[in-house]
Write a protein that holds these residues in place. Structure first.
Motif, PDB file in Angstrom:
ATOM      1  N   PRO A 113      -6.003  -2.837   3.472  1.00 15.82           N
ATOM      2  CA  PRO A 113      -5.229  -2.699   2.241  1.00 15.82           C
ATOM      3  C   PRO A 113      -3.760  -2.390   2.519  1.00 15.82           C
ATOM      4  CG  PRO A 113      -7.296  -1.513   2.076  1.00 15.82           C
ATOM      5  CD  PRO A 113      -7.149  -1.930   3.513  1.00 15.82           C
ATOM      6  N   GLU A 114      -2.912  -2.723   1.558  1.00 11.72           N
ATOM      7  CA  GLU A 114      -1.473  -2.464   1.684  1.00 11.72           C
ATOM      8  C   GLU A 114      -1.173  -1.020   1.294  1.00 11.72           C
ATOM      9  OE1 GLU A 114       0.853  -5.551  -0.270  1.00 11.72           O
ATOM     10  OE2 GLU A 114      -0.837  -6.925  -0.012  1.00 11.72           O
ATOM     11  N   ASP A 115      -1.891  -0.096   1.911  1.00 17.12           N
ATOM     12  CA  ASP A 115      -1.723   1.334   1.663  1.00 17.12           C
ATOM     13  C   ASP A 115      -1.442   2.031   2.981  1.00 17.12           C
ATOM     14  OD1 ASP A 115      -2.428   1.001  -1.066  1.00 17.12           O
ATOM     15  OD2 ASP A 115      -4.559   1.048  -0.522  1.00 17.12           O
ATOM     16  N   ASP A 116      -0.772   3.174   2.909  1.00 18.79           N
ATOM     17  CA  ASP A 116      -0.450   3.865   4.157  1.00 18.79           C
ATOM     18  C   ASP A 116      -1.692   4.444   4.817  1.00 18.79           C
ATOM     19  OD1 ASP A 116      -0.950   5.937   2.440  1.00 18.79           O
ATOM     20  OD2 ASP A 116       0.932   7.004   2.801  1.00 18.79           O
ATOM     21  N   THR A 117      -2.743   4.735   4.045  1.00 25.18           N
ATOM     22  CA  THR A 117      -3.962   5.304   4.610  1.00 25.18           C
ATOM     23  C   THR A 117      -5.189   4.642   3.999  1.00 25.18           C
ATOM     24  OG1 THR A 117      -2.956   7.465   5.013  1.00 25.18           O
ATOM     25  CG2 THR A 117      -5.348   7.402   4.871  1.00 25.18           C
ATOM     26  N   THR A 118      -6.076   4.186   4.852  1.00 28.65           N
ATOM     27  CA  THR A 118      -7.362   3.642   4.416  1.00 28.65           C
ATOM     28  C   THR A 118      -8.452   4.160   5.339  1.00 28.65           C
ATOM     29  OG1 THR A 118      -6.372   1.602   3.556  1.00 28.65           O
ATOM     30  CG2 THR A 118      -8.729   1.553   4.049  1.00 28.65           C
ATOM     31  N   TYR A 119      -9.524   4.689   4.749  1.00 28.19           N
ATOM     32  CA  TYR A 119     -10.714   5.058   5.497  1.00 28.19           C
ATOM     33  C   TYR A 119     -11.806   4.058   5.150  1.00 28.19           C
ATOM     34  CZ  TYR A 119      -9.220   9.610   7.303  1.00 28.19           C
ATOM     35  OH  TYR A 119      -8.592  10.619   8.001  1.00 28.19           O
ATOM     36  N   ALA A 120     -12.114   3.159   6.074  1.00 26.28           N
ATOM     37  CA  ALA A 120     -13.132   2.139   5.849  1.00 26.28           C
ATOM     38  C   ALA A 120     -14.424   2.566   6.528  1.00 26.28           C
ATOM     39  CB  ALA A 120     -12.668   0.796   6.396  1.00 26.28           C
ATOM     40  N   CYS A 121     -15.528   2.532   5.778  1.00 30.78           N
ATOM     41  CA  CYS A 121     -16.817   2.947   6.317  1.00 30.78           C
ATOM     42  C   CYS A 121     -17.875   1.887   6.066  1.00 30.78           C
ATOM     43  CB  CYS A 121     -17.279   4.259   5.674  1.00 30.78           C
ATOM     44  SG  CYS A 121     -16.605   5.735   6.470  1.00 30.78           S
TER      45      CYS A 121
END
Length: 619
Positions: free
Chosen positions: A203-211
């Motif tokens: 994503p175009e976000d500064d933080t992503t936690y993908a699980c």
């Protein structure tokens, strides 16, 4: 800026023996190596004797001029030590132990504590090998410790000793790595298994936690995982901040697909027992020869949660990633089944760090007295053999300290020069035994001089964490043991009238932060009662309370005196690298304080993100 120094004063010790094509001293194999510059022109090899506390370096540089190697610190090169040497045109060598008196000037040390083992020059390289004590009696020599070391290399195009920023390089290295992978056993019939997220659109976000949830290898008999390494795509910038594998209880009902770990669907935050962890700067890690992660037995986990933290600070669009963990496993069994215990400050916005702080310490307490009850079976003494330290960008130092019967036993692990860009699993020089009933304290130190607003605990890289993962055997069902202070009492100490925990956290935005209020906040966070949260692999949670004990500094070890050296007054009676005698813990009052409800800690339905946004906005 380059600065030419008087040749006669700086080339100093000239050895009459020709060195062209020859080597002085021993040429034994040095196990460790690293390039120190982006163009791979500066190559370092090293090894050490832990008992004798002597380290040997070999610096090879693509130059026909002088070369230098030493240790510096995070903030300035002034005071850095630098051992310099080279080969004169007629074949004689020069060699000297020096330090940076200022950014442009080198001065000879009064005590020459580096021993030359070899200096050669050929058509391509100048190579210098020398040894030095971990800690000399010369105040101009930086200590070699089990902390992250910032290694400084410099060189010149000729034999005129001249400091030039374009030929000076600093690299963070953990020099005292106990085991080299080449020294460890590789089992026969090794099988490789990858656990990864494939073609994930970041994503175009500064933080992503993908699980996502993935099965462990299906085997008909017990196997041991003995090594892991990151699987990373090569991007133009660092996007993957960390990768964690969490073991799931076999009764867990798990979701499918990929989603935000801590977002709208709380099911994607299930499974909290870390079994493998990697973070920025880390590489592969192989467990000691007698331990491994057990798979294939009825009590072993069958599924894991793969968590990947992406930091897309520039909000770049259209980036796809395939990352994860590669595991190596074998039916050749090891003696012990290992586990991982997560310690520290519960990652939650009650963890706050004031802006403009030169130093601010946070604490997370673990009390192990309920481990056996929560495990559902007797808990043998834990034998800790390795660790992983983790904070975000404001972190400067971490340590885990052990207490028994209200007396400090030892510092289990530490890094007083923590570098966010070098996070790796490290081995302990000696295994540490933790008994049921022991208390474990994590202290994290932060620096926020470049920030003008509060930093809260949270998942983003611009938030903060305070975590230490202990690798131990034999495995039990306890996944984490973390603490947090009573924020209501902290707010009262800062003059804020609040009645509940949420209000207490938000009140930190009302404080006028100054050196004095920062000191008051740090003292209050240390002295108020802590709530300790213990969690098992099956998501069973227990609360306890406790008080932060005092940390008694470990005395420095003895220095090693060389010719021309002077013993400083504080070193006249060397104390050695041993823990101080046990001292009683301090108590900080007896009042019963209110605690955050457990439901508030679990954050379901995106409350974590909402709370952080609210706090950062200062509402």
């Amino acid at each position: 800026m380059a600065c030419t120094l008087p040749f006669g004063l700086l080339l100093l010790t000239v050895l009459a023996a020709p060195s062209q094509g020859s080597r002085q001293g021993p040429a034994s194999r040095l196990r460790y190596s690293r390039f120190l510059d982006p163009s791979n022109a500066v190559f370092l090899r090293w090894d050490f004797d832990l008992e004798a506390e002597i380290i040997t370096f070999e610096l090879q540089v693509r130059t026909a001029g002088w070369v230098g190697l030493g240790i510096t610190n995070r903030y300035t090169m002034v005071g850095s030590d630098l051992v310099v040497g080279g080969v004169l045109p007629e074949g004689n060598v020069y060699f000297s132990d020096q330090h940076l008196a200022d950014e442009h000037t080198l001065e000879k040390d009064g005590s020459q504590d580096a021993e030359l083992l070899g200096l050669t020059e050929d058509a391509v390289y100048t190579t210098m090998r020398f040894s030095r004590p971990f800690r000399s009696c010369d105040p101009h020599d930086q200590d070699i410790t089990s902390d992250t070391m910032r290694v400084l290399a410099a060189y010149g195009p000729d034999d005129t000793l001249q400091l030039d920023r374009e030929r000076m390089f600093v690299k963070s290295i953990f020099l005292l790595q106990i085991f080299h992978p080449d020294d460890l056993d590789v089992p026969e019939n090794t099988i490789i298994h990858d656990l990864e997220i494939t073609d994930f659109l970041i994503p175009e976000d500064d933080t992503t936690y993908a699980c996502t949830f993935l099965p462990l290898p299906i085997v008909s008999e017990k196997h041991h995982i003995y090594r892991f390494e990151p699987r990373l795509l090569d991007h133009n910038e660092t996007l993957v901040h960390h990768i964690l594998l969490y073991a799931c209880g076999n009764a867990s009902i798990l979701p499918t697909g990929i989603s935000d770990c801590y977002g709208a669907d709380p099911a994607f935050s299930l499974c909290s027992q870390v079994i493998v962890g990697w973070a920025v700067g880390g590489t592969s890690y192989q467990f000691p020869d007698d331990v491994g992660i057990s798979i294939g037995m009825p009590s072993d986990p069958q599924w894991v949660r793969l968590e990947i933290h992406y930091s897309n600070f520039h909000n770049l669009p259209g980036l796809y990633d395939t990352s994860g963990i590669r595991m190596y496993y074998s039916a050749q069994l090891r003696k012990h089944d290992m586990g991982v215990l997560q310690l520290g400050f519960l990652t939650f916005p009650i963890h706050f760090i004031p802006p403009g702080a030169e130093s601010f310490r946070s604490y997370g307490l673990c009390k192990t007295e309920k481990f056996q009850e929560m495990n559902g079976a007797p808990v043998p003494d834990l034998q800790v053999f390795g660790y992983l330290l983790h904070t975000h960008l404001a972190g400067r130092a971490l340590k885990a300290v052990q207490y028994r019967n209200r007396a400090q036993l030892q510092t289990i692990c530490k890094d007083d020069s923590y570098d966010f860009s070098l996070q790796e699993t490290r081995d302990l020089p000696h295994r540490v035994e933790i008994k049921p009933g022991d208390e474990l304290l994590v202290e994290c130190q932060y620096e926020t001089l470049d920030r003008d607003s509060l930093t809260f605990g949270g998942p983003s890289t611009v938030n903060e964490m305070c975590l230490i993962f202990l690798f131990y055997y034999p495995r039990n069902n306890i996944s984490s043991c973390q603490g947090y202070p009573d924020i209501i009492s902290v707010a009262h100490e800062l003059g804020e009238e609040v009645s509940d925990s949420m209000e207490g956290a938000m009140a930190m935005n009302n404080v006028e932060w100054s050196p004095e209020s920062i000191r008051v906040a740090e003292k209050a966070c240390k002295e108020v009662q802590q709530t300790v949260i213990i969690k098992t692999i099956d998501e069973i949670v227990e609360n306890m309370t406790g008080w932060i004990p005092e940390i008694i500094p470990t005395p420095r070890g003895p220095c090693l005196e060389s010719w021309g050296g002077k013993v400083e007054p504080q070193d006249e009676t060397p104390a050695g690298f041993r823990a101080a005698a046990p001292m009683p813990l301090s108590a900080s009052g007896t009042a019963t304080l209110s605690h955050i409800p457990l439901a508030a800690l679990l954050f379901g339905q995106g409350a974590f993100s909402w709370l952080l946004a609210t706090l950062q906005a200062g509402v």
